[in-house]
Design an enzyme around this catalytic site. Structure first.
Site, mmCIF file in Angstrom:
data_model
loop_
_atom_site.group_PDB
_atom_site.id
_atom_site.type_symbol
_atom_site.label_atom_id
_atom_site.label_comp_id
_atom_site.label_asym_id
_atom_site.label_seq_id
_atom_site.Cartn_x
_atom_site.Cartn_y
_atom_site.Cartn_z
ATOM 1 N N LYS A 16 10.340 -9.729 -7.762
ATOM 2 C CA LYS A 16 10.991 -10.445 -8.731
ATOM 3 C C LYS A 16 12.652 -10.069 -8.474
ATOM 4 C CE LYS A 16 9.560 -8.903 -12.352
ATOM 5 N NZ LYS A 16 9.168 -8.223 -13.411
ATOM 6 N N ARG A 91 9.560 -10.818 -22.744
ATOM 7 C CA ARG A 91 8.363 -10.161 -22.474
ATOM 8 C C ARG A 91 7.173 -10.640 -23.697
ATOM 9 N NH1 ARG A 91 8.508 -6.055 -18.583
ATOM 10 N NH2 ARG A 91 10.469 -4.866 -18.496
ATOM 11 N N ARG A 125 3.326 1.352 1.047
ATOM 12 C CA ARG A 125 4.670 2.346 1.307
ATOM 13 C C ARG A 125 4.320 3.567 1.415
ATOM 14 N NH1 ARG A 125 7.164 0.088 -4.333
ATOM 15 N NH2 ARG A 125 7.428 -1.996 -3.743
ATOM 16 N N ARG A 158 3.275 7.197 -3.495
ATOM 17 C CA ARG A 158 3.605 7.606 -4.727
ATOM 18 C C ARG A 158 2.474 7.180 -5.588
ATOM 19 N NH1 ARG A 158 9.635 5.400 -4.986
ATOM 20 N NH2 ARG A 158 10.723 7.184 -4.084
ATOM 21 N N ARG A 169 -1.636 -2.485 -13.303
ATOM 22 C CA ARG A 169 -0.481 -3.385 -13.657
ATOM 23 C C ARG A 169 -0.286 -4.719 -13.454
ATOM 24 N NH1 ARG A 169 4.430 -0.223 -10.959
ATOM 25 N NH2 ARG A 169 5.778 -1.202 -12.526
#
Ligand SMILES: [Zn+2]
Length: 229
Positions: A16, A91, A125, A158, A169
């Site tokens: 995004k 939202r 990542r 992470r 999520r």
């Protein structure tokens, strides 16, 4: 170019921020996130900032009325004269309806990519806990697997990047934003874009489609105005 108002939506990890930046710079309008606006108010210690701070310090969501008021103040400022690209807002349905009353959206872009693509992107990542270098298992791998090129420290992932967290999520986004997406669909303002390709390919493609969409919209509005006149 006349005024242009865009909302960008999509699950976390879809890219995004990158798309929003590109759209904003193409149309020369500010890229706004409400989080950033709230932080500015707090930093400037305005009346709204002080109200916001109470909620932020408690670690709870800032209520709609305050977010809306902060946004309204900004949207009516000189900076937004030519429009905006909003990211992370609306939202909720209440926020979406509010935005239509103060500065109606021209296009609501929904960036989509399958969960597997997003999981690969984010969970690949890797970070060096010692020097902070960032790697990606597929696109930017270290010379020796699992070890930092610069300092030899074992690389870690992470917690937020774990596949299970990414999946949760992803699901949450569709649960909380489903109503807002539907709201724009019914208004005929929704534009769904497949962001599963790399952003180096996706960004120019989105800009091209968006330009075509907006010039068609502009032509239609002009015809309408001429008919009224
Ligand atoms: Zn390192």
């Amino acid at each position: 170019m006349s005024r242009i108002r865009i909302v960008i939506m999509g699950p976390p990890g879809v890219g995004k921020g990158t798309y929003a930046q590109a759209v904003a710079s193409r149309f020369r309008v500010p890229h706004i996130s409400t989080g950033e606006l709230l932080r500015r108010e707090i930093a400037a210690s305005t009346e709204l900032g002080l109200k916001t701070k109470v909620f932020v310090e408690k670690g709870v969501l800032v209520p709609d009325e305050i977010v809306n008021e902060v946004l309204c103040k900004y949207l009516s400022s000189e900076e937004c004269k030519l429009g905006y690209v909003l990211d992370g807002y609306p939202r909720t349905l209440t926020q979406a309806a509010f935005l239509e009353t103060v500065a109606p959206v021209d296009v609501a872009i929904l960036l989509e990519a399958p969960l597997e693509v997003i999981v690969e992107r984010i969970s690949g990542r890797l970070y060096c806990p010692s020097c902070g270098r960032v790697y990606h298992a597929r696109w930017r791998p270290p010379t020796v697997e699992g070890v930092c090129d610069a300092c030899g420290t074992p690389l870690t992932r992470r917690r937020d990047d774990e596949p299970s967290v990414v999946a949760t999520r992803f699901k949450q986004f569709y649960e909380t934003s489903g109503g807002v997406v539907e709201f724009y669909r019914r208004l005929g303002k929704l534009f769904v874009f497949d962001a599963s390709v790399d952003s180096s390919v996706g960004v120019p493609l989105l800009l091209e489609k968006l330009e075509r969409l907006l010039s068609a919209k502009l032509r239609a509005e002009k015809v309408q105005q001429e008919q009224v006149a």
